[in-house]
Motif scaffolding. Structure first.
Motif, short mmCIF file in Angstrom:
data_model
loop_
_atom_site.label_atom_id
_atom_site.label_comp_id
_atom_site.label_asym_id
_atom_site.label_seq_id
_atom_site.Cartn_x
_atom_site.Cartn_y
_atom_site.Cartn_z
N LEU A 1 14.31 -0.35 -6.72
CA LEU A 1 12.91 -0.05 -7.02
C LEU A 1 12.16 0.31 -5.74
CD1 LEU A 1 10.51 0.05 -8.97
CD2 LEU A 1 10.27 -2.42 -8.72
N LEU A 2 12.39 -0.45 -4.67
CA LEU A 2 11.74 -0.14 -3.39
C LEU A 2 12.19 1.22 -2.86
CD1 LEU A 2 11.96 -3.64 -1.64
CD2 LEU A 2 9.87 -2.47 -2.32
N GLY A 3 13.47 1.52 -3.02
CA GLY A 3 13.98 2.81 -2.55
C GLY A 3 13.39 3.99 -3.27
N GLU A 4 13.02 3.78 -4.54
CA GLU A 4 12.47 4.87 -5.35
C GLU A 4 10.97 5.04 -5.19
OE1 GLU A 4 13.63 3.74 -9.23
OE2 GLU A 4 15.78 4.10 -8.91
N LEU A 5 10.30 4.08 -4.54
CA LEU A 5 8.84 4.17 -4.40
C LEU A 5 8.44 5.42 -3.63
CD1 LEU A 5 7.56 0.55 -3.59
CD2 LEU A 5 7.14 1.88 -5.65
N ASP B 1 0.85 -1.19 0.00
CA ASP B 1 0.00 0.00 0.00
C ASP B 1 0.89 1.25 0.00
OD1 ASP B 1 -1.80 2.02 0.51
OD2 ASP B 1 -2.32 1.32 2.54
N THR B 2 0.69 2.14 -0.97
CA THR B 2 1.49 3.37 -1.03
C THR B 2 0.71 4.60 -0.57
OG1 THR B 2 0.89 3.67 -3.36
CG2 THR B 2 2.94 2.48 -2.90
N CYS B 3 -0.46 4.40 0.05
CA CYS B 3 -1.26 5.53 0.52
C CYS B 3 -0.93 5.91 1.96
CB CYS B 3 -2.75 5.22 0.41
SG CYS B 3 -3.37 5.17 -1.28
N LYS C 1 9.51 0.01 3.44
CA LYS C 1 10.51 -0.21 2.39
C LYS C 1 11.81 -0.73 2.98
CE LYS C 1 10.33 3.92 0.47
NZ LYS C 1 10.59 5.00 -0.51
N GLU C 2 12.21 -0.17 4.11
CA GLU C 2 13.45 -0.64 4.75
C GLU C 2 13.31 -2.08 5.23
OE1 GLU C 2 14.18 2.18 7.81
OE2 GLU C 2 14.83 3.79 6.44
N SER C 3 12.15 -2.44 5.77
CA SER C 3 11.93 -3.82 6.23
C SER C 3 11.94 -4.79 5.06
CB SER C 3 10.59 -3.92 6.98
OG SER C 3 10.62 -3.18 8.18
N LEU C 4 11.35 -4.37 3.93
CA LEU C 4 11.34 -5.25 2.75
C LEU C 4 12.75 -5.39 2.17
CD1 LEU C 4 8.05 -4.02 1.01
CD2 LEU C 4 8.44 -6.22 2.12
#
Length: 770
Positions: A250-254, A136-138, A148-151
């Motif tokens: 990719l996760l860092g740029e989200l 979820d990006t909301c 993002k850091e956990s992933l």
């Protein structure tokens, strides 16, 4: 009594099984009079480091309709190399590779200490697990950054050959390609339209230009393929060792969902469509293969299928009161949507985890089917940016003493029973495989009508309640010394990709309850019975009214007292229970007051979360949930367990309470004053410093191992957070009755907060024992 407890513990350690009755009534009539049903708690993957590695396939009974597995209770003729099945008595020949067996040289499956044994199936194909992240990006920037850091951290914990994919959602849903180098590419779907698996397959271009995969129950598509012949599906699901750097970037740029949110509005969140696309993607790429959908949500679904609340903040999300009044505009439709997705996912052997962190409800009440039918994790918290979530998520990828992941996929569990028993059903995180057989009872309890169940996700703590019915008639006595048998056959995909089968076979003696009632009473397991009855009560609470469930629990306890208690007519104070039953009323008293049956002061999401945890955890953790543990620390001696009662709260004590969901340390008034005066920092008060540290050390020991990680609370008597302790203890002492005990107070406690010892007296004081 000590020897009997040792017997129960040895059986649990060896087989992972706890029965409500450890000898069984020999007729249907007597079994119904036992009140507590004949049932067991079974932990299929209970950790057994001493199990020998069996690298050959099991031997089955040759009779069609039986197919039980060779076990230590089978009779063996070593000269003729023949064994008799202990379920159907069919004589079977040993295969040629068993030609050298003898009484001195037995295979592991015939040794009594290995009544539970695990086979590695040599003919089954090996597949790496699949992990699909749905994010979820909301959510707020801080929470999104924490997720993002956990992933990114979790990528280093996954096996290199595991496949991984990424789906993000806000107002729109994006399926990200991971096979691109140097640039990001994703497919965008509208968040208001549901899609079938076939439509998703066509839109994503999966399967074009290659021969279609023909999945079946016995065969699985290959998880890894030759790089020169990559299937198009690998654009979305890539091996970790190939895409870890690209996925980390990719996760860092989200970024947070770019769609603007007007004042007084909720973000438009398409949770229902996102999970639908995730289920469809795995359905058309890796059916019947071990896969895990990990969904991270920071708010409620506000648009499209699965919507649980509108986008206007002036309309709050549904409460228990709204559900009771049938004033829930979106609930039934959302539940139907998520239940259908759970069924699709479970049929394909895919697990769905939900990690929900928000200050408001996120719709877990509607989404509860996703983890409950697939065996997934359900984690609820206030924020992703807390150690509670971060450490819990890290423990998902914990390893055992053999350095193997403590997770399994795609399990099928089958039960075989003696002819005198039939299976009523199962209560736990599974679905029915609708396998009809002679051992299936007509009366269903829980998920019944079958002798096989599917558990898409398993862990060493995953525990299931199985209920049985004695069908032997009263006029057909079983010979003295006769034994009944139950065999559990669990086939699953190990985290290494291997296909394994664990077989547990147990036996118990039949007893004529009409003449040996004391023998049966002596073999009652009150701890497992409390958990089994709690699961039944909560299963009923999902469909029945709360007061009806409480009345049912009271009636069952009264019947048990009538059957096994000793008392004089019209004299409730004369009631006595034998040692094997003394704790059972306590458990029932605390169960009645618990958040599992009392929804007051809990949201529907919280209630669903609490009930889910009781359905999946083992006996020890379930008992802690029902009746929390309370330890006292003082200068008077070593730490000791004390009654969960207000009388245990003393000024010169420190209390440590474990409710499973919370670990609470509460300092008595005197201790709290000394601590505020910094006595612990003075060298002459070293013993006080050690007293303060002792409960902290014990709490840390619990925090390091439990999943999900409990909330840690450190408070003083009279502090605001002391309410968590006061809400759990039995209020035998209040401001009204510390110095006197009036008739009004008696009446008040009878109907709400009566002490557990007086709870029985209250029940019996009516007409029930007249």
């Amino acid at each position: 009594m000590a020897a009997y407890q040792d017997f129960i513990q040895q059986n649990e350690d060896r087989d992972g099984i706890r029965f409500s009755w450890n000898v069984w009534p020999s007729s249907r009539l007597e079994a119904t009079r036992m009140v507590v049903p004949l049932a067991c708690l079974y932990t299929p993957l209970k950790e057994r480091p001493d199990l020998p590695p069996i690298n050959y396939d099991p031997i089955y009974c040759g009779r069609s309709g039986c197919r039980a597995v060779l076990n230590p209770f089978c009779q063996v003729d070593y000269r003729a190399k023949v064994w008799s099945c202990n379920f159907c008595f069919h004589r079977n020949n040993f295969p040629p590779q068993y030609a050298a067996i003898s009484e001195q040289h037995q295979p592991a499956e015939l040794i009594p200490q290995f009544s539970t044994i695990e086979y590695t199936l040599t003919k089954a194909p090996s597949h790496p697990p699949v992990f699909l992240i749905v994010l979820d990006t909301c959510m707020d920037d801080e929470d999104l950054q924490a997720v993002k850091e956990s992933l990114q951290m979790s990528l280093s914990l996954l096996p290199p050959n595991a496949l991984i994919g990424l789906i993000t959602f806000g107002k729109m849903v994006q399926v990200h390609e991971l096979g691109c180098e140097g640039y990001s590419k994703s497919y965008v779907f509208r968040g208001t339209k549901d899609l079938t698996a076939k439509q998703i397959q066509e839109m994503l271009g999966i399967g074009k230009g290659v021969a279609p995969i023909q999945p079946s129950r016995g065969s699985h598509p290959q998880g890894g393929v030759n790089p020169s012949q990559q299937l198009p599906s690998n654009r979305f699901l890539q091996p970790v060792h190939k895409c870890d750097m690209a996925l980390t970037d990719l996760l860092g740029e989200l970024q947070k969902d770019p769609w603007p949110v007007a004042q007084g509005k909720r973000p438009l969140r398409s949770t229902g469509v996102a999970i639908s696309i995730a289920v469809g993607l795995l359905e058309c790429t890796y059916p019947n293969t071990g896969a895990r959908i990990m969904m991270f949500v920071g708010g409620a679904c506000t648009q499209g299928p699965g919507m649980v609340v509108g986008d206007e903040l002036k309309f709050p999300i549904r409460s228990h009161h709204d559900i009771e009044k049938d004033n829930c505009k979106y609930m039934k439709k959302a539940m139907k949507h998520y239940e259908s997705l759970a069924t699709r996912s479970a049929n394909n052997g895919h697990v769905i985890d939900i990690y929900s962190c928000a200050l408001d409800q996120t719709g877990l009440h509607e989404m509860k089917y996703l983890p409950s039918q697939t065996g997934g994790h359900l984690v609820m918290g206030d924020s992703f940016n807390t150690s509670l979530f971060k450490q819990t998520f890290q423990r998902v990828f914990s390893k055992d003493v053999k350095n193997e992941f403590r997770m399994a996929f795609g399990a099928n569990l089958e039960i075989k029973t003696s002819k005198e028993l039939k299976i009523q059903g199962c209560i736990g995180s599974c679905i029915s495989l609708a396998t009809k057989s002679p051992v299936v009872s007509e009366s269903e309890l829980g998920i019944g009508g079958t002798s096989q169940w599917k558990m898409c996700g398993l862990s060493p703590n995953s525990t299931y309640a199985f209920y049985f019915e004695v069908v032997n008639q009263h006029n057909a006595p079983i010979p003295q010394g006769g034994r009944g048998f139950i065999q559990f056959i669990t086939q699953y995909q190990h985290s290494s990709g291997q296909r394994r089968m664990r077989v547990s076979t147990v036996a118990r003696n039949w007893v004529d309850a009409s003449i040996n009632i004391q023998h049966i009473a002596a073999c009652f397991d009150q701890e497992s019975s409390a958990v089994l009855m709690a699961r039944m009560a909560i299963y009923r609470a999902e469909t029945d009214d709360g007061p009806d469930v409480l009345r049912w629990l009271d009636r069952m306890l009264i019947r048990l007292c009538q059957k096994f208690g000793e008392f004089n007519k019209d004299d409730p104070s004369s009631f006595r229970f034998s040692e094997q039953f003394t704790l059972y009323p306590q458990f029932m008293f605390h169960l009645r007051r618990s958040q599992f049956l009392q929804v007051f002061n809990n949201s529907p999401d919280e209630t669903s979360y609490y009930r889910h945890m009781l359905f999946v955890e083992d006996l020890t953790q379930s008992l802690i949930m029902i009746q929390p543990i309370l330890y006292a620390y003082s200068f008077n001696g070593p730490p000791e367990p004390v009654l969960l009662d207000t009388s245990s709260i003393q000024p010169d004590r420190i209390l440590l309470m474990d409710t499973f969901f919370q670990i609470l340390i509460c300092h008595g008034e005197t201790i709290a004053q000394w601590r505020k005066m910094k006595y612990q920092d003075l060298p002459e008060y070293e013993n006080f410093k050690q007293l303060l540290q002792a409960p902290v050390d014990d709490a840390q020991e619990i925090l390091q191992t439990r999943f999900p990680m409990p909330r840690y609370i450190d408070t003083d008597a009279g502090g605001s957070q002391a309410r968590f302790l006061l809400s759990k203890v039995n209020p035998s002492q209040t401001h009204n009755n510390m110095f006197s005990w009036g008739q009004v107070n008696k009446l008040f406690f009878c109907f709400g907060r009566i002490a557990d010892s007086e709870y029985l007296v209250y029940l019996m004081s009516f007409k029930f024992f007249c």
